[in-house]
Design an enzyme around this catalytic site. Structure first.
Site, PDB file in Angstrom:
ATOM      1  N   ASN A  40       0.679  -1.128   0.210  1.00  0.00           N
ATOM      2  CA  ASN A  40       0.362   0.041  -0.251  1.00  0.00           C
ATOM      3  C   ASN A  40       0.777   1.340  -0.029  1.00  0.00           C
ATOM      4  O   ASN A  40       1.784   1.367  -0.642  1.00  0.00           O
ATOM      5  CB  ASN A  40      -1.107   0.296   0.952  1.00  0.00           C
ATOM      6  CG  ASN A  40      -0.513  -0.704   2.517  1.00  0.00           C
ATOM      7  OD1 ASN A  40       0.028  -1.342   3.019  1.00  0.00           O
ATOM      8  ND2 ASN A  40      -0.962   1.022   3.255  1.00  0.00           N
ATOM      9  N   ASP A  41       0.814   2.379   0.666  1.00  0.00           N
ATOM     10  CA  ASP A  41       1.532   3.686   0.994  1.00  0.00           C
ATOM     11  C   ASP A  41       2.782   3.530   0.357  1.00  0.00           C
ATOM     12  O   ASP A  41       3.869   2.762   1.458  1.00  0.00           O
ATOM     13  CB  ASP A  41       1.336   4.317   2.173  1.00  0.00           C
ATOM     14  CG  ASP A  41       0.335   3.878   3.236  1.00  0.00           C
ATOM     15  OD1 ASP A  41      -0.639   3.129   2.570  1.00  0.00           O
ATOM     16  OD2 ASP A  41       0.146   4.513   4.385  1.00  0.00           O
ATOM     17  N   TRP A  65      -3.116  -6.912   2.775  1.00  0.00           N
ATOM     18  CA  TRP A  65      -2.659  -6.731   3.946  1.00  0.00           C
ATOM     19  C   TRP A  65      -2.768  -6.945   5.318  1.00  0.00           C
ATOM     20  O   TRP A  65      -3.598  -8.447   5.505  1.00  0.00           O
ATOM     21  CB  TRP A  65      -4.137  -4.939   3.710  1.00  0.00           C
ATOM     22  CG  TRP A  65      -2.819  -4.442   5.213  1.00  0.00           C
ATOM     23  CD1 TRP A  65      -2.155  -3.055   4.961  1.00  0.00           C
ATOM     24  CD2 TRP A  65      -3.529  -3.823   6.646  1.00  0.00           C
ATOM     25  NE1 TRP A  65      -1.913  -2.281   6.075  1.00  0.00           N
ATOM     26  CE2 TRP A  65      -1.763  -3.193   6.933  1.00  0.00           C
ATOM     27  CE3 TRP A  65      -3.767  -5.574   7.483  1.00  0.00           C
ATOM     28  CZ2 TRP A  65      -2.505  -2.624   8.484  1.00  0.00           C
ATOM     29  CZ3 TRP A  65      -3.812  -4.402   8.994  1.00  0.00           C
ATOM     30  CH2 TRP A  65      -2.821  -3.493   9.902  1.00  0.00           C
TER      31      TRP A  65
HETATM   32  C1  FRU Z   1      -2.685   4.139   4.872  1.00  0.00           C
HETATM   33  C2  FRU Z   1      -2.587   3.542   6.252  1.00  0.00           C
HETATM   34  C3  FRU Z   1      -1.933   4.322   7.210  1.00  0.00           C
HETATM   35  C4  FRU Z   1      -1.010   3.721   8.356  1.00  0.00           C
HETATM   36  C5  FRU Z   1      -0.501   2.158   6.729  1.00  0.00           C
HETATM   37  C6  FRU Z   1      -0.602   1.152   7.809  1.00  0.00           C
HETATM   38  O1  FRU Z   1      -3.298   3.338   3.823  1.00  0.00           O
HETATM   39  O2  FRU Z   1      -3.298   2.992   6.846  1.00  0.00           O
HETATM   40  O3  FRU Z   1      -2.161   5.494   8.393  1.00  0.00           O
HETATM   41  O4  FRU Z   1       0.363   4.016   8.270  1.00  0.00           O
HETATM   42  O5  FRU Z   1      -1.638   2.536   5.830  1.00  0.00           O
HETATM   43  O6  FRU Z   1      -0.112   0.175   6.190  1.00  0.00           O
END
Ligand code: FRU
Length: 502
Positions: A40-41, A65
């Site tokens: 993800n991010d 996830w």
């Molecule tokens: C955003 C988020 C962040 C967190 C991360 C965990 O997508 O929820 O706030 O740090 O992903 O994977």
């Protein structure tokens, strides 16, 4: 196409190894993704010793996830990328349930980089303890932990995603907080500002709380994930990811939504917005954008093309899930609008180009553009709306023999552009829409980046962007353009076939 991928390189330290079979039918060619597993991010964007480093939230153990690590890729030119070993795996007790999002800065005097990230631990289902941690590295690959540097206030479960930068002689950091307001008994999304000495024993370790930089104006928004705060032109831009939004009209259609607001700020002063809030991207698949400054002073941004809570077919069956957008550069446009374009370096990926134009597509007809656009491509399209009377002009891409296709539509009645996945193939469907106006000469320019499983549409000078994952069936992928209820005048249309970035 099947490929056996090893999600962790031989250099990974102390991490359980596994082999997975990756299905490459939608695996990106011009977007950053993990070799296998979930991402993800974007995290920790930084330039060190001639290379760009992009880290990302990564679960190497599965395509959902899960236990978050920092994956890592690097590039000398923003065009050709290299997979690097996993940079951060949970090590400290404070991060035992995940090394969450954060950011990086290059240290003064070429001393490497520092990363600030959130250590995450579940205390009970739905109740977390999130702390901000510091680690440093001289080579951007091997990190030394310095532990927790910012503790959460009592009873604040959502407190994360530090974004650090330097202004003048201090370090600054924003993070997302979710304090309970006794006045209405609700949690509100806030962005908190901290600062630290530039050098000396307290640098990046001892943080002074400077105050609340911003509170979301929307009552139901309870958390501001992944905030970023950066100068652009003579303004400051605050972006954040609003949790708790509800769809209204064309806005806030995703589970959570990335937005930005432009204003004025200087150290020691309040942030004063001069605009309202706008979406960073109108597509189905855009979240958690993070920016960095390139050595030549440009503001670069990557977003995560994925979402929580919507089905991504690759997660079920393909051994990977999630990709970042192509790198984009930001500029401040007229009226303090943030313009978002693919980085100029991206043109170096163009391997061969075929083009046509100027042409007129007569009313209610369709013109074939390509029988197959394999792999990744970029389409540049200039519509001469001043000399067109078509009501709608539609570019069909990813069109497969069984009748699936994805549509990029200019709709004169609404004055909007649409990215329509209604018959794209597998996965979530739906259409997303952004304002789409021609320039003063009546020209509307679109740049469309196609990858095996995604479409990104850039309108005009980057006035708007629509980014979505799409999952077409296998087989040749044709493209065509069609005019409805009037003629479409096209001044130029070019299809650039793109080389892969890894
Ligand atoms: C955003 C988020 C962040 C967190 C991360 C965990 O997508 O929820 O706030 O740090 O992903 O994977």
């Amino acid at each position: 196409m099947q490929q056996t991928a090893d999600p962790l390189s031989a250099a990974d330290r102390g991490v359980v190894r596994m082999r997975v079979t990756r299905n490459d039918r939608w695996y990106p060619l011009v977007h950053i993704a993990a070799r296998a597993g979930w991402i993800n991010d974007p995290n920790g964007l930084v330039h060190l010793s001639g290379r760009y480093h992009v880290y990302f939230q990564h679960n190497p153990f599965g395509s959902q996830w899960g236990l978050m690590h920092w994956g890592h890729v690097s590039s000398a030119d923003l065009v050709h990328w290299r997979h690097e070993p996993i940079a951060l795996a949970p090590e400290l007790e404070a991060e035992s349930d995940g090394v969450f999002s954060g950011s990086a800065v290059a240290l003064p005097d070429r001393h490497g980089i520092a990363v600030l990230y959130t250590g995450h631990r579940w205390l009970a289902p739905g109740l977390a303890r999130q702390v901000q941690c510091l680690a440093t590295s001289t080579d951007a690959t091997t990190f030394v932990r310095h532990g927790v540097v910012i503790e959460p206030p009592e009873q604040m479960t959502d407190f994360r995603d530090p974004k650090v930068w330097r202004t003048g002689n201090r370090w600054y950091l924003v993070l997302g907080a979710s304090p309970l307001d006794p006045a209405d008994g609700r949690r509100h999304a806030e962005v908190w500002l901290y600062s630290s000495d530039l050098q000396g024993p307290g640098a990046l370790r001892r943080w002074r709380f400077e105050g609340v930089l911003y509170r979301s104006p929307i009552d139901e928004v309870f958390m501001a994930e992944c905030p970023d705060f950066f100068p652009l032109g003579d303004r400051w831009v605050l972006s954040y990811c609003a949790m708790g939004t509800h769809p209204h009209g064309y806005l806030d259609r995703n589970v959570n939504n990335a937005r930005y607001v432009v204003g004025e700020w200087a150290p020691g002063r309040a942030f004063t917005p001069v605009t309202g809030e706008f979406p960073c991207d109108w597509g189905h698949s855009y979240y958690a954008p993070q920016t960095m400054q390139s050595p030549d002073g440009r503001r670069l941004v990557w977003g995560w093309m994925g979402s929580f809570g919507r089905p991504e077919p690759v997660a079920q069956s393909d051994g990977w899930c999630g990709q970042l957008t192509v790198p984009r550069e930001l500029d401040l446009g007229p009226g303090d609008a943030v313009l978002t374009r693919p980085v100029r370096e991206l043109t170096a990926l163009r391997r061969s180009t075929c083009g046509l134009g100027p042409i007129t597509v007569p009313a209610n007809t369709e013109r074939s553009l390509a029988a197959d656009i394999p792999g990744a491509a970029e389409i540049e399209l200039s519509l001469d709306l001043a000399h067109s009377d078509a009501e709608r002009i539609t570019l069909a891409v990813h069109r497969t023999p069984d009748g699936h296709q994805t549509l990029v539509v200019w709709d004169g009645q609404s004055g909007r552009g649409h990215l329509d996945r209604g018959s794209s193939g597998a996965g979530d469907r739906g259409s997303r829409s952004a304002p789409c106006a021609p320039d003063a000469d009546g020209l509307l320019r679109l740049r469309i980046v196609l990858d095996r499983g995604s479409v990104e549409v850039f309108v005009g000078d980057g006035d708007q962007v629509i980014s979505s994952m799409v999952y077409p069936p296998e087989g040749p992928r044709a493209a065509a353009i069609c005019a409805e209820c009037g003629d479409a005048r096209i001044t130029a249309l070019r299809i650039h076939h793109l080389d892969a970035i890894f």
